[in-house]
Design a protein around this motif. Structure first.
Motif, PDB file in Angstrom:
ATOM      1  N   ALA A 468       0.833  -1.205   0.000  1.00  0.00           N
ATOM      2  CA  ALA A 468       0.000   0.000   0.000  1.00  0.00           C
ATOM      3  C   ALA A 468       0.868   1.255   0.000  1.00  0.00           C
ATOM      4  N   ALA A 469       0.448   2.243  -0.768  1.00  0.00           N
ATOM      5  CA  ALA A 469       1.151   3.519  -0.833  1.00  0.00           C
ATOM      6  C   ALA A 469       0.187   4.588  -1.313  1.00  0.00           C
ATOM      7  N   ARG A 470       0.167   5.705  -0.626  1.00  0.00           N
ATOM      8  CA  ARG A 470      -0.666   6.831  -1.054  1.00  0.00           C
ATOM      9  C   ARG A 470      -0.007   8.123  -0.585  1.00  0.00           C
ATOM     10  N   VAL A 471       0.218   9.037  -1.511  1.00  0.00           N
ATOM     11  CA  VAL A 471       0.835  10.321  -1.205  1.00  0.00           C
ATOM     12  C   VAL A 471      -0.114  11.429  -1.651  1.00  0.00           C
ATOM     13  N   THR A 472      -0.400  12.356  -0.737  1.00  0.00           N
ATOM     14  CA  THR A 472      -1.255  13.498  -1.055  1.00  0.00           C
ATOM     15  C   THR A 472      -0.532  14.776  -0.640  1.00  0.00           C
ATOM     16  N   ALA A 473      -1.178  15.887  -0.850  1.00  0.00           N
ATOM     17  CA  ALA A 473      -0.595  17.171  -0.480  1.00  0.00           C
ATOM     18  C   ALA A 473      -0.468  17.321   1.028  1.00  0.00           C
ATOM     19  N   THR A 474      -1.241  16.523   1.778  1.00  0.00           N
ATOM     20  CA  THR A 474      -1.241  16.659   3.235  1.00  0.00           C
ATOM     21  C   THR A 474      -0.475  15.551   3.957  1.00  0.00           C
ATOM     22  N   GLY A 475       0.057  14.571   3.230  1.00  0.00           N
ATOM     23  CA  GLY A 475       0.785  13.508   3.903  1.00  0.00           C
ATOM     24  C   GLY A 475       0.908  12.268   3.051  1.00  0.00           C
ATOM     25  N   ALA A 476       1.374  11.199   3.678  1.00  0.00           N
ATOM     26  CA  ALA A 476       1.590   9.943   2.958  1.00  0.00           C
ATOM     27  C   ALA A 476       1.190   8.776   3.835  1.00  0.00           C
ATOM     28  N   PHE A 477       0.755   7.689   3.183  1.00  0.00           N
ATOM     29  CA  PHE A 477       0.430   6.445   3.876  1.00  0.00           C
ATOM     30  C   PHE A 477       1.221   5.311   3.251  1.00  0.00           C
ATOM     31  N   TYR A 478       1.983   4.619   4.087  1.00  0.00           N
ATOM     32  CA  TYR A 478       2.692   3.412   3.673  1.00  0.00           C
ATOM     33  C   TYR A 478       2.530   2.371   4.770  1.00  0.00           C
ATOM     34  N   SER A 479       2.481   1.116   4.383  1.00  0.00           N
ATOM     35  CA  SER A 479       2.318   0.035   5.345  1.00  0.00           C
ATOM     36  C   SER A 479       3.454   0.035   6.358  1.00  0.00           C
ATOM     37  N   GLY A 480       3.101   0.039   7.653  1.00  0.00           N
ATOM     38  CA  GLY A 480       4.103   0.040   8.707  1.00  0.00           C
ATOM     39  C   GLY A 480       4.820  -1.291   8.801  1.00  0.00           C
ATOM     40  N   GLY A 481       6.098  -1.245   9.118  1.00  0.00           N
ATOM     41  CA  GLY A 481       6.857  -2.482   9.276  1.00  0.00           C
ATOM     42  C   GLY A 481       8.295  -2.199   9.611  1.00  0.00           C
ATOM     43  N   SER A 520      16.093  -9.435  16.405  1.00  0.00           N
ATOM     44  CA  SER A 520      14.932  -8.723  16.943  1.00  0.00           C
ATOM     45  C   SER A 520      13.654  -9.123  16.208  1.00  0.00           C
ATOM     46  N   ARG A 521      12.553  -9.026  16.918  1.00  0.00           N
ATOM     47  CA  ARG A 521      11.232  -9.305  16.356  1.00  0.00           C
ATOM     48  C   ARG A 521      10.986  -8.382  15.171  1.00  0.00           C
ATOM     49  N   ALA A 522      10.517  -8.944  14.089  1.00  0.00           N
ATOM     50  CA  ALA A 522      10.197  -8.178  12.894  1.00  0.00           C
ATOM     51  C   ALA A 522       8.695  -8.232  12.634  1.00  0.00           C
ATOM     52  N   PHE A 523       8.168  -7.224  11.981  1.00  0.00           N
ATOM     53  CA  PHE A 523       6.735  -7.151  11.715  1.00  0.00           C
ATOM     54  C   PHE A 523       6.513  -6.407  10.409  1.00  0.00           C
ATOM     55  N   PRO A 524       5.350  -6.581   9.752  1.00  0.00           N
ATOM     56  CA  PRO A 524       4.179  -7.359  10.156  1.00  0.00           C
ATOM     57  C   PRO A 524       4.339  -8.841   9.846  1.00  0.00           C
ATOM     58  N   ASP A 525       3.322  -9.605  10.231  1.00  0.00           N
ATOM     59  CA  ASP A 525       3.308 -11.045   9.948  1.00  0.00           C
ATOM     60  C   ASP A 525       2.515 -11.357   8.680  1.00  0.00           C
ATOM     61  N   LEU A 526       1.433 -10.630   8.471  1.00  0.00           N
ATOM     62  CA  LEU A 526       0.548 -10.849   7.325  1.00  0.00           C
ATOM     63  C   LEU A 526       0.098  -9.497   6.784  1.00  0.00           C
ATOM     64  N   ALA A 527      -0.687  -9.511   5.732  1.00  0.00           N
ATOM     65  CA  ALA A 527      -1.235  -8.272   5.175  1.00  0.00           C
ATOM     66  C   ALA A 527      -2.563  -8.549   4.495  1.00  0.00           C
ATOM     67  N   THR A 528      -3.391  -7.540   4.434  1.00  0.00           N
ATOM     68  CA  THR A 528      -4.563  -7.541   3.560  1.00  0.00           C
ATOM     69  C   THR A 528      -4.693  -6.141   2.974  1.00  0.00           C
ATOM     70  N   ASN A 529      -5.592  -5.991   2.031  1.00  0.00           N
ATOM     71  CA  ASN A 529      -5.786  -4.700   1.386  1.00  0.00           C
ATOM     72  C   ASN A 529      -6.128  -3.624   2.421  1.00  0.00           C
ATOM     73  N   GLY A 530      -5.534  -2.432   2.234  1.00  0.00           N
ATOM     74  CA  GLY A 530      -5.806  -1.323   3.137  1.00  0.00           C
ATOM     75  C   GLY A 530      -5.999  -0.014   2.401  1.00  0.00           C
ATOM     76  N   ALA A 531      -6.470  -0.074   1.148  1.00  0.00           N
ATOM     77  CA  ALA A 531      -6.537   1.130   0.318  1.00  0.00           C
ATOM     78  C   ALA A 531      -7.938   1.395  -0.209  1.00  0.00           C
ATOM     79  N   ALA A 532      -8.399   2.621   0.017  1.00  0.00           N
ATOM     80  CA  ALA A 532      -9.651   3.109  -0.597  1.00  0.00           C
ATOM     81  C   ALA A 532     -10.867   2.271  -0.234  1.00  0.00           C
ATOM     82  N   TYR A 533     -11.046   1.980   1.054  1.00  0.00           N
ATOM     83  CA  TYR A 533     -12.252   1.293   1.514  1.00  0.00           C
ATOM     84  C   TYR A 533     -13.427   2.266   1.480  1.00  0.00           C
TER      85      TYR A 533
END
Length: 633
Positions: A468-481, A520-533
């Motif tokens: 997932a990736a989304r960049v706008t004029a007010t910020g950005a969203f990327y999957s945390g990990g 060290s513990r790494a994350f995430p473990d799994l993923a599903t869609n997180g864009a434009a719900y």
């Protein structure tokens, strides 16, 4: 003839003699003032003060071994979950710990009537003045002020006698700062008009535009997820929300009318109120309903009307400190403030005597934990001390022992923390930091952390997803990990982490930017869609992005796995991580090999074949997962 030292000790009060015999050791230290806080003044020495000593839990060093014994698919005890009584009995602090700490307090002049021992013997509370507390633990207390005006009492460090320190997990208030549960910022697009949705179908939106609008049908098609529950009377799925986040039934009905089965219209979730949790009506703007509506509309829609979703609504609207611990108190009575767990400097304490506050007793073992629990809220790992994070992480392991699957979103800021905060060299957080900032509880090895994917523009549900990736004029969203700075790599993940680090190459940043040790513990473990719900909120349809969408989606899929197992007389899947990382389960996930998670002035990590710190093992194929889990004991 007595030696000089012996003679001197005989002339001292016993408490002072004991202190000489047991040297002081540093128990906790804070290296910096957290972001948005500043030093206001020295605390008044005559002010009333309550110290709380969290005692070491018995057998806590073995909790991972206990959990793997029932969660490792190769174990003969796989699926043999514990009872709440077994959990409480196994981890109750020892009588020796209680005795040592209690005697030390009395020896140091604390009146017996000022010492309160919790009913489970997990905590000891001491009523003192600030000056007395400072002398007892060799600390200097100050008052700090948040930019919001909120004040907080803390010290930079504290010490305990060596013979006492080994029996104490944590002392509060001390170096810890308030960490309030808030939903992560969410990207929303309100340009999507209601008429464009209702034209498609009054019941389902279809799958023709899933690259721009995710609906329930899109998710079912993406993950081969077509299942009607048959054992709902044995099953449960819970979603956690924190007041003032709320839901509006008319918005829920608007969504279900257009996107789900008509049986969900007019049907709220089954609500469990925790510490005064309720559906507030004073503000129902998108900022106050967006999180709950996203979680509930998709959580409820995916499990169908056959399974009634439990909503754990936590906290009143007055007390500003509701935390994950307040929820954990409710689902595990052995974790409560009077039975171990709460920190009054971090967690909300009830009764809340402020006007309009919840004035009832704190929730303690009042809520039965659902078999799968999804939470779309999170901290930065650096917000907490390692003592606090570890104590809470161990509680998730206890839920795993009970057969509960705990799912958390991985974060929405790539390798940065909430608010795009990164780490500085001294461990403090700022927007200009250069080190990656892991999230929590996603970094706890006893939860299942869920990242986010999306359908690339112009692609269909039949094409491979990307990170997932989304960049706008007010910020950005990327999957945390990323990689934890607190928790060690769990056994189930060692091979996956080692393989990724061996093959990962970048010119974009050095290993100094993250914990690249491989330990060290790494994350995430799994993923599903997180864009434009597509979400109904405030009377209109909006689009929302975030791992806040991924977590309830994954939770619903796992809840239906439980249904299939319960229907044939098998137990719930419980703590799933050792199973999903095992060799047979690799075929059950759609590998995500494209995308990254920028942050902290870098391009972050990149997706790869196999596990990666962006999308984990990949996205689920429900039918394959169901068949694999049905074949297990």
């Amino acid at each position: 003839m007595l030696g000089l030292l012996q003679l001197s000790l005989l002339c001292l009060p016993f408490s002072q003699a004991s202190s000489l015999l047991s040297p002081l050791v540093l128990h906790e230290r804070r290296s910096h003032i957290p972001s948005k806080w500043s030093l206001a003044r020295k605390h008044d020495g005559s002010a009333s003060h309550r110290l709380r000593f969290g005692l070491k839990q018995s057998n806590i060093d073995n909790i991972e071994e206990y959990l793997y014994d029932i969660a490792d698919p190769s174990s003969p005890n796989f699926g043999k979950h514990w009872t709440p009584a077994e959990v409480a009995r196994t981890f109750a602090p020892s009588s020796e710990s209680l005795k040592v700490v209690h005697e030390w307090l009395i020896e140091n002049g604390i009146p017996e009537e000022n010492v309160k021992v919790s009913s489970s013997k997990g905590w000891i509370e001491v009523a003192t003045t600030v000056e007395e507390a400072e002398e007892l633990i060799h600390a200097d207390y100050h008052v700090y002020q948040h930019e919001s005006g909120q004040e907080h009492v803390a010290c930079d460090e504290y010490y305990l006698p060596e013979h006492v320190a080994s029996h104490v997990d944590i002392v509060t208030p001390s170096v810890h700062f308030n960490t309030i549960v808030r939903p992560k910022p969410m990207f929303r697009d309100t340009d999507l008009m209601k008429s464009e949705i209702t034209i498609v179908n009054t019941t389902y939106a279809g799958v023709d535009h899933c690259d721009t609008q995710i609906s329930l049908d899109c998710l079912r098609a993406l993950y081969n997820f077509h299942y009607t529950p048959v054992a709902s009377y044995l099953n449960s799925y819970g979603i956690v929300e924190y007041t003032p986040q709320t839901f509006n039934q008319s918005d829920m009905d608007l969504f279900f009318t257009n996107y789900s089965l008509p049986e969900l219209v007019g049907r709220p979730p089954f609500q469990v109120s925790i510490d005064g949790g309720f559906q507030q009506t004073f503000n129902q703007s998108l900022d106050y309903v967006g999180e709950s509506h996203l979680d509930l509309q998709y959580g409820m829609g995916l499990v169908t009307p056959k399974l009634n979703v439990t909503l754990y609504q936590v906290g009143d609207t007055v007390n500003p400190n509701t935390s994950f611990n307040n929820f954990l108190d409710a689902v595990d009575g052995s974790y409560c403030s009077y039975e171990g767990g709460d920190d009054p400097t971090i967690d909300a304490i009830y009764p809340d005597t402020q006007p309009g506050g919840y004035d009832g007793p704190p929730a303690c073992g009042t809520a039965k934990p659902a078999s799968v629990i999804s939470t779309s809220y999170g901290y930065n790992e650096a917000d907490l001390t390692s003592f606090y994070a570890t104590r809470q992480c161990n509680e998730y392991a206890k839920l795993g022992l009970l057969g509960v699957t705990v799912v958390y979103s991985s974060g929405d800021s790539g390798v940065a923390g909430n608010g795009q905060q990164c780490l500085n060299d001294d461990g403090s957080q700022s927007a200009t930091g250069t080190r990656f900032n892991p999230s929590f509880p996603g970094s706890c090895p006893y939860v299942t952390s869920v990242g986010a994917t999306q359908i690339a523009a112009g692609n269909s549900v039949n094409d491979p997803e990307v990170a997932a990736a989304r960049v706008t004029a007010t910020g950005a969203f990327y999957s945390g990990g990323g990689f934890s700075n607190v928790f060690n790599v769990p056994d189930y993940q060692k091979d996956a982490v080692a393989t990724y680090l061996k093959n990962f190459k970048t010119d974009n940043f050095t290993s100094a930017a993250f914990n690249s040790s491989g330990d060290s513990r790494a994350f995430p473990d799994l993923a599903t869609n997180g864009a434009a719900y597509v979400v109904a909120g405030a009377g209109e349809f909006v689009l929302e992005w975030g791992t806040s969408a991924s977590s309830p989606t994954m939770g619903a899929i796992l809840a239906m796995i439980n249904d299939a197992r319960l229907a044939v007389g098998k137990k719930t899947i419980g703590f799933i991580n050792p199973t999903i990382y095992s060799e047979p389960f690799r075929v059950a996930f759609n590998d995500i090999t494209s995308g990254g998670n920028p942050g902290c002035g870098t391009e972050g990590f990149t997706c790869s074949t196999g596990w990666d710190p962006i999308t984990g093992l990949g996205t689920p194929n429900f039918e394959r997962l169901k068949d694999l889990w049905l074949a297990m004991p």
